[in-house]
Motif scaffolding. Structure first.
Motif, short mmCIF file in Angstrom:
data_model
loop_
_atom_site.label_atom_id
_atom_site.label_comp_id
_atom_site.label_asym_id
_atom_site.label_seq_id
_atom_site.Cartn_x
_atom_site.Cartn_y
_atom_site.Cartn_z
N ARG A 128 0.77 -1.18 -0.08
CA ARG A 128 -0.05 -0.03 0.08
C ARG A 128 0.84 1.36 0.12
O ARG A 128 0.56 2.22 -0.85
N SER A 129 1.85 1.25 0.86
CA SER A 129 2.86 2.21 1.06
C SER A 129 4.29 2.05 1.11
O SER A 129 4.37 0.87 1.80
N MET A 130 5.14 2.78 0.71
CA MET A 130 6.49 2.52 0.99
C MET A 130 7.30 3.88 1.47
O MET A 130 7.02 4.77 1.12
N PHE A 131 8.47 3.54 2.31
CA PHE A 131 8.92 4.80 3.04
C PHE A 131 10.55 4.55 3.01
O PHE A 131 10.99 3.40 3.40
N ILE A 132 11.20 5.39 2.09
CA ILE A 132 12.55 5.29 2.00
C ILE A 132 13.27 6.63 2.20
O ILE A 132 12.67 7.70 2.24
N HIS B 16 11.82 -4.72 -7.81
CA HIS B 16 11.20 -5.55 -7.20
C HIS B 16 9.93 -5.40 -6.45
O HIS B 16 9.38 -6.34 -5.65
N HIS B 17 9.97 -4.08 -6.18
CA HIS B 17 8.81 -3.54 -5.15
C HIS B 17 8.16 -2.29 -5.47
O HIS B 17 8.62 -1.36 -6.06
N ASP B 18 6.85 -2.40 -5.49
CA ASP B 18 5.63 -1.52 -5.85
C ASP B 18 4.81 -1.14 -4.81
O ASP B 18 4.94 -2.01 -3.83
N GLU C 135 -2.26 8.38 6.69
CA GLU C 135 -3.34 7.37 7.09
C GLU C 135 -3.14 6.08 6.74
O GLU C 135 -3.06 6.08 5.49
N THR C 136 -2.92 5.17 7.39
CA THR C 136 -2.77 4.08 7.33
C THR C 136 -4.15 3.18 6.85
O THR C 136 -5.14 3.74 7.17
N VAL D 220 7.65 -0.81 4.74
CA VAL D 220 6.67 -0.88 3.97
C VAL D 220 5.28 -1.14 4.75
O VAL D 220 5.21 -1.37 5.77
N GLU D 221 4.08 -0.39 3.96
CA GLU D 221 2.74 -0.76 4.68
C GLU D 221 2.03 -1.76 3.99
O GLU D 221 1.90 -1.65 2.55
N HIS D 222 1.68 -3.01 4.50
CA HIS D 222 0.75 -3.69 3.93
C HIS D 222 -0.59 -3.36 3.63
O HIS D 222 -0.86 -2.33 4.43
#
Length: 273
Positions: A10-14, A35-37, A111-112, A234-236
């Motif tokens: 759902r979301s990714m933080f780098i 390999h990650h979206d 917001e998760t 990452v957020e699942h």
């Protein structure tokens, strides 16, 4: 993971990629992004290292490839927010401006999927050395360069000996008392800021120490970096947050077969069920 379908989140933080510095693990990050979206991506500061670029220009093709990879994800529909940090503080003058589909901000509220509100901020705003003794921050930056040089030497030796990637500087952080105390103080200050902001938690970077911890009613999440530990958060799709570590395998391993290693909040590898 060569040929495998990208994992979707759902979301990714780098954060703390430090493009423009010789220590940046740009090739690792390119593999990770390949390999990650994610539908939502936050770049949580220090993606570009303006401090080092001012000292000497270093911008190999791999650093440009990281930028192009992110722009391509934005064109494909990902919502990307660039949170400025202290090493790329020049970006703070462009808050609200869109660059190729990437919007610049000083902080954001995420917001998760399960309804939690998280403050997304680099964290340098709460580093007293950066703001009250800038000369000391620059001096520390030179010392960090020296540590990264040691890191590179150790990495080459381990490759020759057939050993996997290991970060000397990350190891030192959990062994040196002053570093441990600083990390603890930083976490305390950031969780206090989350309470002042009336949110459920905070996601930050800056100190290059990935963590997911809870301080009473506040969740503290640090994305780590792409200089030492090569981690992202990452957020699942159910709202669960996880730290992912991209570990380089032996030099003789075929290109594209790096391994994804989930780690727990203490940095230990999680065994698959």
């Amino acid at each position: 993971m060569s040929g495998a379908e990208p994992r979707s989140f759902r979301s990714m933080f780098i954060s703390d990629v430090h493009l423009g510095s010789k220590a940046a693990k740009a090739e690792f990050l390119i593999d990770f992004l390949r390999h990650h979206d994610a539908d939502i991506i936050y770049l949580v500061g220090d993606v570009v290292d303006g401090w080092r670029l001012r000292r000497s220009w270093h911008w190999p093709q791999s650093h440009n490839d990281v930028v192009q990879k992110l722009l391509r994800k934005a064109r494909k529909g990902a919502s990307i927010t660039y949170i400025a940090g202290n090493h790329d503080e020049f970006a703070r003058q462009f808050q609200g401006v869109h660059f190729g589909g990437i919007v610049v901000a000083d902080r954001a509220i995420h917001e998760t999927a399960d309804g939690k509100r998280l403050l997304v901020i680099h964290g340098d705003q709460f580093d007293t050395v950066v703001h009250n003794a800038r000369w000391l921050a620059y001096l520390g930056d030179y010392a960090y360069d020296a540590a990264m040089l040691v890191n590179r030497v150790i990495t080459r030796l381990r490759q020759v000996l057939g050993l996997p990637y290991w970060s000397f500087s990350s190891w030192a952080k959990v062994k040196v008392k002053k570093a441990v105390n600083f990390i603890g103080s930083f976490q305390t200050v950031l969780t206090e800021e989350a309470r002042r902001s009336h949110v459920d938690g905070v996601i930050c970077g800056h100190i290059h120490h990935a963590a997911i911890e809870r301080y009473q009613d506040v969740q503290y999440i640090n994305t780590g970096d792409w200089v030492e530990s090569c981690t992202a958060v990452v957020e699942h799709f159910d709202g669960r947050m996880e730290i992912l570590q991209w570990a380089h395998v032996l030099p003789e391993t075929p290109v594209g077969s790096e391994v994804l290693v989930p780690i727990d909040i203490k940095g230990r590898a999680v065994q698959a069920a």
